[in-house]
Design a protein around this motif. Structure first.
Motif, PDB file in Angstrom:
ATOM      1  N   SER A   1       0.857  -1.151   0.036  1.00 12.87           N
ATOM      2  CA  SER A   1       0.024  -0.067   0.110  1.00 12.87           C
ATOM      3  C   SER A   1       0.827   1.388  -0.010  1.00 12.87           C
ATOM      4  O   SER A   1       0.228   2.252  -0.195  1.00 12.87           O
ATOM      5  CB  SER A   1      -0.889  -0.029   1.186  1.00 12.87           C
ATOM      6  N   LEU A   2       2.471   1.058  -0.027  1.00  7.26           N
ATOM      7  CA  LEU A   2       3.092   2.273  -0.031  1.00  7.26           C
ATOM      8  C   LEU A   2       3.709   2.357  -1.261  1.00  7.26           C
ATOM      9  O   LEU A   2       4.216   1.444  -1.858  1.00  7.26           O
ATOM     10  CB  LEU A   2       4.241   2.128   1.197  1.00  7.26           C
ATOM     11  N   PHE A   3       3.607   3.661  -1.917  1.00 10.68           N
ATOM     12  CA  PHE A   3       4.239   4.149  -3.155  1.00 10.68           C
ATOM     13  C   PHE A   3       5.236   5.378  -2.863  1.00 10.68           C
ATOM     14  O   PHE A   3       4.679   6.264  -2.326  1.00 10.68           O
ATOM     15  CB  PHE A   3       3.107   4.483  -4.101  1.00 10.68           C
ATOM     16  N   THR A   4       6.506   5.122  -3.397  1.00  8.06           N
ATOM     17  CA  THR A   4       7.431   6.080  -3.192  1.00  8.06           C
ATOM     18  C   THR A   4       8.014   6.537  -4.664  1.00  8.06           C
ATOM     19  O   THR A   4       8.088   5.844  -5.516  1.00  8.06           O
ATOM     20  CB  THR A   4       8.464   5.592  -2.336  1.00  8.06           C
ATOM     21  N   LYS A   5       8.485   7.918  -4.398  1.00 11.16           N
ATOM     22  CA  LYS A   5       8.934   8.252  -5.766  1.00 11.16           C
ATOM     23  C   LYS A   5      10.245   9.250  -5.470  1.00 11.16           C
ATOM     24  O   LYS A   5       9.955  10.284  -4.689  1.00 11.16           O
ATOM     25  CB  LYS A   5       8.211   9.011  -6.637  1.00 11.16           C
ATOM     26  N   ALA A   6      11.548   8.800  -5.755  1.00  5.58           N
ATOM     27  CA  ALA A   6      12.499   9.872  -5.515  1.00  5.58           C
ATOM     28  C   ALA A   6      12.999  10.589  -6.830  1.00  5.58           C
ATOM     29  O   ALA A   6      13.390   9.661  -7.861  1.00  5.58           O
ATOM     30  CB  ALA A   6      13.712   8.910  -4.928  1.00  5.58           C
ATOM     31  N   SER A   7      13.215  11.639  -6.796  1.00  2.37           N
ATOM     32  CA  SER A   7      13.768  12.368  -7.830  1.00  2.37           C
ATOM     33  C   SER A   7      14.842  13.600  -7.638  1.00  2.37           C
ATOM     34  O   SER A   7      14.610  14.500  -7.133  1.00  2.37           O
ATOM     35  CB  SER A   7      12.689  12.991  -8.845  1.00  2.37           C
ATOM     36  N   GLY A   8      16.166  13.235  -7.535  1.00  3.70           N
ATOM     37  CA  GLY A   8      17.161  13.812  -7.181  1.00  3.70           C
ATOM     38  C   GLY A   8      17.197  14.158  -5.549  1.00  3.70           C
ATOM     39  O   GLY A   8      17.068  13.301  -5.063  1.00  3.70           O
ATOM     40  N   THR A   9      16.795  15.344  -5.029  1.00  7.97           N
ATOM     41  CA  THR A   9      16.916  15.624  -3.597  1.00  7.97           C
ATOM     42  C   THR A   9      15.455  15.591  -3.134  1.00  7.97           C
ATOM     43  O   THR A   9      15.021  15.573  -1.863  1.00  7.97           O
ATOM     44  CB  THR A   9      17.247  16.903  -3.266  1.00  7.97           C
ATOM     45  N   SER A  10      14.456  15.422  -4.201  1.00 10.44           N
ATOM     46  CA  SER A  10      13.017  15.352  -3.873  1.00 10.44           C
ATOM     47  C   SER A  10      12.699  13.915  -3.388  1.00 10.44           C
ATOM     48  O   SER A  10      12.985  12.895  -4.136  1.00 10.44           O
ATOM     49  CB  SER A  10      12.081  15.950  -4.908  1.00 10.44           C
ATOM     50  N   PHE A  11      11.710  13.476  -2.532  1.00  7.04           N
ATOM     51  CA  PHE A  11      11.374  12.481  -2.208  1.00  7.04           C
ATOM     52  C   PHE A  11       9.470  12.379  -2.011  1.00  7.04           C
ATOM     53  O   PHE A  11       9.183  13.492  -1.013  1.00  7.04           O
ATOM     54  CB  PHE A  11      11.995  11.861  -1.013  1.00  7.04           C
ATOM     55  N   THR A  12       8.919  11.593  -2.544  1.00  6.91           N
ATOM     56  CA  THR A  12       7.429  11.731  -2.160  1.00  6.91           C
ATOM     57  C   THR A  12       7.037  10.378  -1.850  1.00  6.91           C
ATOM     58  O   THR A  12       7.299   9.265  -2.664  1.00  6.91           O
ATOM     59  CB  THR A  12       6.671  12.194  -3.392  1.00  6.91           C
ATOM     60  N   ALA A  13       5.904  10.249  -0.845  1.00  5.54           N
ATOM     61  CA  ALA A  13       5.485   8.708  -0.437  1.00  5.54           C
ATOM     62  C   ALA A  13       4.000   8.884  -0.408  1.00  5.54           C
ATOM     63  O   ALA A  13       3.387  10.035   0.117  1.00  5.54           O
ATOM     64  CB  ALA A  13       6.145   8.633   0.784  1.00  5.54           C
ATOM     65  N   SER A  14       3.384   8.147  -0.605  1.00  2.46           N
ATOM     66  CA  SER A  14       1.885   7.864  -0.517  1.00  2.46           C
ATOM     67  C   SER A  14       1.503   6.717  -0.107  1.00  2.46           C
ATOM     68  O   SER A  14       1.970   5.472  -0.392  1.00  2.46           O
ATOM     69  CB  SER A  14       1.188   8.103  -2.193  1.00  2.46           C
ATOM     70  N   LEU A  15       0.558   6.645   1.011  1.00  2.00           N
ATOM     71  CA  LEU A  15      -0.028   5.736   1.484  1.00  2.00           C
ATOM     72  C   LEU A  15      -1.512   5.446   1.234  1.00  2.00           C
ATOM     73  O   LEU A  15      -2.268   6.310   1.440  1.00  2.00           O
ATOM     74  CB  LEU A  15       0.179   5.756   2.888  1.00  2.00           C
ATOM     75  N   ILE A  16      -1.824   4.284   0.713  1.00  2.61           N
ATOM     76  CA  ILE A  16      -3.066   4.148   0.239  1.00  2.61           C
ATOM     77  C   ILE A  16      -4.041   3.143   1.077  1.00  2.61           C
ATOM     78  O   ILE A  16      -3.480   1.933   1.516  1.00  2.61           O
ATOM     79  CB  ILE A  16      -3.242   3.694  -1.272  1.00  2.61           C
ATOM     80  N   TYR A  17      -5.238   3.334   1.415  1.00  3.11           N
ATOM     81  CA  TYR A  17      -6.160   2.382   1.923  1.00  3.11           C
ATOM     82  C   TYR A  17      -7.393   2.577   1.099  1.00  3.11           C
ATOM     83  O   TYR A  17      -8.202   3.479   1.528  1.00  3.11           O
ATOM     84  CB  TYR A  17      -6.429   2.713   3.494  1.00  3.11           C
ATOM     85  N   VAL A  18      -7.540   1.714   0.116  1.00  2.00           N
ATOM     86  CA  VAL A  18      -8.864   1.726  -0.728  1.00  2.00           C
ATOM     87  C   VAL A  18      -9.039   3.101  -1.534  1.00  2.00           C
ATOM     88  O   VAL A  18      -8.032   2.992  -2.315  1.00  2.00           O
ATOM     89  CB  VAL A  18     -10.087   1.369   0.171  1.00  2.00           C
ATOM     90  N   ASP A  19      -9.637   3.996  -1.241  1.00  2.03           N
ATOM     91  CA  ASP A  19      -9.819   5.149  -1.926  1.00  2.03           C
ATOM     92  C   ASP A  19      -9.457   6.227  -1.176  1.00  2.03           C
ATOM     93  O   ASP A  19      -9.617   7.477  -1.566  1.00  2.03           O
ATOM     94  CB  ASP A  19     -11.167   5.455  -2.705  1.00  2.03           C
ATOM     95  N   ASP A  20      -8.790   6.024   0.224  1.00  2.00           N
ATOM     96  CA  ASP A  20      -8.081   7.099   0.936  1.00  2.00           C
ATOM     97  C   ASP A  20      -6.779   6.989   1.064  1.00  2.00           C
ATOM     98  O   ASP A  20      -6.104   6.254   0.878  1.00  2.00           O
ATOM     99  CB  ASP A  20      -8.631   6.873   2.648  1.00  2.00           C
ATOM    100  N   ILE A  21      -6.358   8.238   0.698  1.00  2.00           N
ATOM    101  CA  ILE A  21      -4.621   8.384   0.214  1.00  2.00           C
ATOM    102  C   ILE A  21      -4.031   9.551   1.248  1.00  2.00           C
ATOM    103  O   ILE A  21      -4.551  10.583   1.075  1.00  2.00           O
ATOM    104  CB  ILE A  21      -4.251   8.775  -1.255  1.00  2.00           C
ATOM    105  N   LEU A  22      -2.873   9.127   1.890  1.00  2.00           N
ATOM    106  CA  LEU A  22      -2.102   9.993   2.632  1.00  2.00           C
ATOM    107  C   LEU A  22      -0.998  10.399   1.747  1.00  2.00           C
ATOM    108  O   LEU A  22      -0.376   9.549   1.129  1.00  2.00           O
ATOM    109  CB  LEU A  22      -1.752   9.358   3.835  1.00  2.00           C
ATOM    110  N   VAL A  23      -0.437  11.647   1.465  1.00  2.24           N
ATOM    111  CA  VAL A  23       0.555  11.982   0.727  1.00  2.24           C
ATOM    112  C   VAL A  23       1.481  12.990   1.468  1.00  2.24           C
ATOM    113  O   VAL A  23       1.090  13.832   2.295  1.00  2.24           O
ATOM    114  CB  VAL A  23       0.108  12.902  -0.421  1.00  2.24           C
TER     115      VAL A  23
END
Length: 404
Positions: free
Chosen positions: A53-75
């Protein structure tokens, strides 16, 4: 597809073109997860192998993470522009609703301060107390009576077991932010098939304990040291019905409690050392999983995690194979402790029993010992003056509704 019951048409053999089939079907959640996962992966995100349920994306010094529960998303992330880009992408793909900063998620409330963030379930707790009529009950100092042990024969069967099962289910979810009731709820959950009046009385004591501080929750410090340390303990032959032992452990990231567990062991241990060693094995597996998860979050460790145990025999078994006669009957999977010690994942250290944090996950403690246990868990009460009158207002409102 088969036409739904109650659908009538002038042409019964007519073929219908399906435009949308998502909600209301048994495969709805699976199809939604597949579509969302595919969209995020195509957008450059990486799905964690430790937690799908965890999705991450790294680009240079930037980092983004998303945690998903069905259709509720934490970013969350380090760059606001990347977070904004993700929201735009999701809105174009699925028409999302941005609820702003994190305050409430799946019954868990979040309160941000200058020192860190608190996670608690005040509204959820008050709803439970209101449903079972304990808003004005006399508070209890601990969730379980010290020295008491429940069994399957004492007491008489209750007339409405569904009420007990529903209560235990609610309390199990409450342990997400209240590790202090984990052991009591674990003991009560063993009797959901045929609950007795003694079990119900014990469950009501947990409610009276929650009445004392319904807003208590976990506090996570900002800018803390990123170092893993765990505490492993067991209570040998705790269960009076099966003589199985209880495993209890907790893992900290710096001063912050991030994982804990109370569970009855699968097999009967022949000695306290074996019970402690099985608890060590469970804790080591949890630490290994946390390493994988934190690696996906770009948190790396140079030093091994320290794992404290108050049984020197269990530590000796985990560090060498000298005790062959004592350990040849233990399953091979338990020897993962020695393997991870050799790999440098964990370092076993002894600790006095009186300082063992995980002790509260294996047995009911006396009030002074339980107070120390709560303090070490990092629990904070939102009733504290630093948080203003938010909690008091909500309690007063709930109690007014109860009286009305």
């Amino acid at each position: 597809m088969v036409l739904p019951p109650g659908f009538h048409s002038e042409k019964p053999k007519q073929v219908c073109k399906l435009l949308r089939s998502l909600y209301g079907l048994k495969q709805a959640s699976r199809q939604w997860n597949f579509k969302l996962t595919k969209a995020l992966l195509e957008n450059g995100y990486h799905q964690s192998t430790a937690d799908p349920s965890l999705f991450t994306k790294a680009s240079g010094t930037s980092f983004t993470a998303s945690l998903i529960y069905v259709d509720d998303i934490l970013v969350t992330g380090t760059d606001p522009e990347d977070i904004k880009a993700l929201k735009t992408f999701l809105d174009v793909s699925f028409k999302i609703k941005d609820l702003g900063s994190l305050h409430y998620f799946l019954g868990i409330e979040a309160f941000n301060s200058n020192d860190g963030v608190s996670l608690f379930q005040m509204k959820y707790t008050l709803d439970i107390l209101k449903e079972y009529g304990f808003l004005e009950s006399k508070p209890a100092s601990s969730p379980a009576t010290p020295g008491s042990k429940l069994n399957k024969t004492e007491g008489s069967l209750i007339a409405n077991p569904e009420e007990y099962r529903r209560l235990i289910g609610k309390l199990l979810y409450l342990t997400n932010t209240r590790p202090d009731i984990s052991h009591a709820v674990q003991q009560l959950s063993q009797f959901v098939d045929k609950p007795r009046d003694t079990n119900l009385i014990a469950a009501h004591r947990v409610l009276r304990y929650l009445k004392k501080s319904p807003g208590k929750g976990l506090f996570y410090h900002k800018n803390s040291q990123l170092k893993l340390q765990g505490f492993s303990d067991s209570d040998w032959a705790n269960c009076s019905d099966t003589r199985k032992s209880i495993t209890g452990y907790c893992v900290y990231l710096g001063p912050n409690l991030i994982s804990w567990r109370t569970k009855k062991q699968v097999t009967v241990s022949k000695s306290s050392s074996e019970a402690e060693y099985r608890a060590l094995a469970s804790t080591v597996c949890e630490i290994q999983w946390l390493y994988y998860l934190l690696t996906d979050l770009q948190v790396n460790f140079d030093d091994p995690a320290t794992l404290f145990c108050d049984n020197r025999s269990a530590i000796a078994i985990g560090e060498n194979h000298v005790f062959h006669e004592r350990t040849k009957h233990i399953e091979i999977d338990c020897h993962i402790v020695k393997q991870k010690v050799n790999e440098g994942l964990v370092k076993l250290l002894p600790i006095p029993s009186r300082q063992q944090v995980a002790d509260g996950f294996t047995k009911a403690l006396s009030t002074p010992a339980f107070d120390i246990f709560q303090l070490k868990l990092g629990l904070r009460d939102i009733h504290a003056p630093a948080y203003g009158g938010v909690m008091k207002d909500r309690c007063d409102t709930a109690m007014s509704n109860e009286k009305g």
